[in-house]
Structures are given as C-alpha cells and as structure tokens.
Design an enzyme around this catalytic site. Structure first.
Site, PDB file in Angstrom:
ATOM      1  N   ASP A  98      40.612  31.089  34.467  1.00  0.00           N
ATOM      2  CA  ASP A  98      39.861  30.459  35.553  1.00  0.00           C
ATOM      3  C   ASP A  98      39.747  28.963  35.264  1.00  0.00           C
ATOM      4  O   ASP A  98      39.138  28.561  34.272  1.00  0.00           O
ATOM      5  CB  ASP A  98      38.467  31.093  35.648  1.00  0.00           C
ATOM      6  CG  ASP A  98      37.742  30.738  36.934  1.00  0.00           C
ATOM      7  OD1 ASP A  98      38.319  29.995  37.749  1.00  0.00           O
ATOM      8  OD2 ASP A  98      36.608  31.214  37.116  1.00  0.00           O
ATOM      9  N   ASP A 110      43.046  28.560  41.654  1.00  0.00           N
ATOM     10  CA  ASP A 110      42.415  28.226  40.379  1.00  0.00           C
ATOM     11  C   ASP A 110      42.163  29.404  39.455  1.00  0.00           C
ATOM     12  O   ASP A 110      41.519  29.246  38.420  1.00  0.00           O
ATOM     13  CB  ASP A 110      41.096  27.474  40.627  1.00  0.00           C
ATOM     14  CG  ASP A 110      40.116  28.274  41.467  1.00  0.00           C
ATOM     15  OD1 ASP A 110      40.496  29.334  42.004  1.00  0.00           O
ATOM     16  OD2 ASP A 110      38.954  27.827  41.600  1.00  0.00           O
ATOM     17  N   GLU A 111      42.654  30.587  39.785  1.00  0.00           N
ATOM     18  CA  GLU A 111      42.443  31.713  38.875  1.00  0.00           C
ATOM     19  C   GLU A 111      43.542  32.752  39.030  1.00  0.00           C
ATOM     20  O   GLU A 111      44.160  32.885  40.077  1.00  0.00           O
ATOM     21  CB  GLU A 111      41.067  32.347  39.086  1.00  0.00           C
ATOM     22  CG  GLU A 111      40.836  32.885  40.477  1.00  0.00           C
ATOM     23  CD  GLU A 111      39.484  33.570  40.625  1.00  0.00           C
ATOM     24  OE1 GLU A 111      39.050  34.268  39.680  1.00  0.00           O
ATOM     25  OE2 GLU A 111      38.865  33.426  41.691  1.00  0.00           O
TER      26      GLU A 111
END
Length: 357
Positions: free
Chosen positions: A8, A102-103
């Site tokens: 993350d 983003d993850e």
C-alpha cells in the site's frame, strides 16, 4: 500455506505531488479540486494531523487546516507512477492483483528472486520503491489477502507488519468489528445491537444465526471472524465499475437529489481516477421508499473527461427516472462502468463526422 503480501503506497497522490514539487515537502498537502462540492482525493501525513481524510468535503478540509495547500489531482501522472511500482512487484512474482493505483496483493508463496521469506520480499520491494521512485510504501504479510490488507495498515507510513499463521487469533480477536471488510456504519450498528463490538464477540455467534440475519454476508462474517479467506491472488482482476452511494436518514423527493448527486459524482470521479482503466458509462441508481431499485445509464461517444462532465451526465439522468413527482427515495448512487484500457480505440473521439449519403 500461502504467503500473501499487500503493498500500500503511503498517501500516494499527495506523496507524488510532494516528490515532484520540493516546495510542497513538509507542508499539509490536500489533493482535491477547488469548489464548494469537491471532496478530498488524498491528504499528506502533515494534513492528516489536522484530521483531514480522503472523501472528506474539501470545504471542511480547508476549515480544519486553513494553511493547507490544495493541489488538483493529476491522474495521468499517478497512473504512470503506479505502472513503475507494478514493474517492481513483477520482478518478484507474476501473481500481482492490483486493487487500485496505490495498492496490490502479491502471492509470493514462490518468488522469482529466491528470497527465503515473504518478509524479505516485501522489504525488497519497499526498498526499490524508495530508492528508484523516491516514494514510500507499507506492507502487510499474512497467510491470506484479508489479513495481509489489515496488516499493511499497522505500521504506516513506511513500515511493514507480519501476521504468522500461529498468531492469527492473538491479532484478530481484540480488533473492533469495524476493521472487517464490509462492516461499515450501518452493519456496525446492526452488529452492536447483537452485542458484537469486537471480532471475539463475533466469533461467539453461530453461523446459522449470522446467515439468518445477514444472508450470504453472514457466512462471510463467520469466516472472517476466524481469519478464513480462501480468495486467490488474481492477476487478471479487472475493474468493472466504481460507484458511490448514500442512504438518507429520511426519504427525499426527486427534486431534492441534485446536491447529493453532485457530491457522489465527485467521490466516484476520485475513485475512478485510482483505476488504470477508464470508465465510459455513467450510471444513476435510485432506491424508492418501498425498496424498488431503479437504474438509468448513458454512454457518451467518449468517456467523461472531467468530474464536471460526469456530474452533468448524472444530473441529466434524473430526467429519465420516469416516476411520479410524489415518489420518495431512500438511496441514490452514481457510478461509472464499461471500463476499457486507456489506449483502447473505442475511447478515441472520431476525427471527422461521417458523410451523409
């Protein structure tokens, strides 16, 4: 036993902005459009100290931190950085499942680089992200996706946390039940009415009762309370739709929905910006006071290019609802569907109008 890593990126959009504009470093940065109906897409850790969070109205963020620096989101740039992060992950395993820009989940039960533990793999990925991209990421390592995602939040920012198989109960049981996926405010209140506040409380409830009260999700709750998640990391996972919806405390008339639609369109646009693919179809969802669900949709010739355009289309769909003026609604939602790759020819506008005749 699987070895799952959840990576993350830390305050991703805001961190990219601070990386690329040195004058923003150390300052409370809020990634959001200016405007009375705008919501926060991301906030730097400096801004979070003031209580600013994603999806918060931008006006409230400005009140919480008058000195905050507001930066409009640049999703094209964020997608480019996300691809660089993905390339680093793929040097360790082909089993990478992106959740958003983003993850991502990684299955490193076997890894390409021959590192002996999942912990070492996670650290190697985070080190390369720091050295090559000048950004930081946090990681969770666990026997399944559900636990790995919770663990990645444990040592943020720029940290990692491991849940060993023999440590699952010690980690999980004391957690508030709200940490479980799918347990939001409404579900939390329902569980609280049953005396359930922690995962330990939830584990005391038998499976038949949970299924009776919550249907299929009751079985999911029963499994999560025991740390069970059999979902595999799926590299082919593709975004089908993104949406935001709201249930009202009191039912409202159709003519009163415009402010809610604008706010939900903003949230949907921010969520869509986290995807590598681009949504083309705008969807308006309504639930009447007698629980009938209505949907209206429109697919423009090219995808909405801005939040304003998405909002305009969503508002125009109200005219197609076709219900009586006296009908009241308990829920409204705005969504984007029909996702395509960014370079798909179907998404490109026609250069010339076709000739007639």
């Amino acid at each position: 036993m699987r070895k799952i890593v959840h990576i993350d990126m830390d305050a991703f959009y805001a961190s990219v902005e601070q990386r690329d504009a040195p004058e923003l470093r150390g300052k409370p940065v809020v990634v959001a459009w200016r405007g009375g109906r705008s919501v926060v897409c991301a906030a730097s850790y400096e801004a979070r100290r003031f209580g600013i969070r994603s999806a918060m109205p931008a006006l409230r963020a400005a009140r919480l931190c008058p000195d905050a620096v507001f930066v409009p989101p640049d999703f094209t740039r964020y997608r480019a950085v996300s691809r660089q992060v993905r390339e680093i992950m793929l040097t360790h395993t082909d089993l990478v499942e992106p959740l958003s820009l983003d993850e991502a989940y990684l299955d490193v039960t076997e890894n390409k680089t021959g590192l002996p533990t999942a912990t070492r793999v996670a650290k190697a990925i985070r080190d390369r992200i720091r050295e090559e991209l000048h950004l930081t990421a946090s990681a969770g390592i666990a026997p399944n996706k559900f636990l790995a995602k919770i663990a990645s939040d444990w040592r943020k920012p720029d940290g990692q946390f491991v849940i060993q198989p023999q440590e699952v109960d010690a980690f999980l049981l004391p957690l508030p039940v709200g940490r479980l996926p799918g347990v939001g405010k409404v579900m939390g209140e329902k569980l609280a009415g049953m005396g359930v506040e922690t995962v330990a409380h939830l584990r005391e409830i038998e499976q038949p009762l949970l299924e009776q009260r919550f249907g299929r999700y009751g079985l999911r709750l029963y499994q999560l309370a025991r740390g069970i998640d059999d979902g595999a990391v799926s590299p082919e996972r593709l975004t089908m739709s993104v949406s935001a919806e709201d249930t009202f405390a009191e039912d409202v008339l159709l003519g009163e929905l415009a402010p809610m639609i604008r706010r939900l369109a903003e949230k949907t646009w921010a969520a869509a910006g986290k995807q590598e693919r681009i949504g083309r179809t705008v969807v308006l969802k309504l639930k009447t006071s007698d629980f009938r669900i209505l949907t209206r949709s429109h697919t423009p010739p090219v995808p909405p290019a801005s939040c304003e355009e998405l909002t305009r289309i969503a508002l125009s769909l109200v005219d197609r609802v076709g219900q009586g003026a006296e009908v009241r609604y308990r829920l409204v939602g705005v969504g984007l569907s029909n996702f395509h790759e960014a370079d798909d020819p179907q998404l490109q506008p026609e250069l010339f109008e076709p000739e007639n005749g």
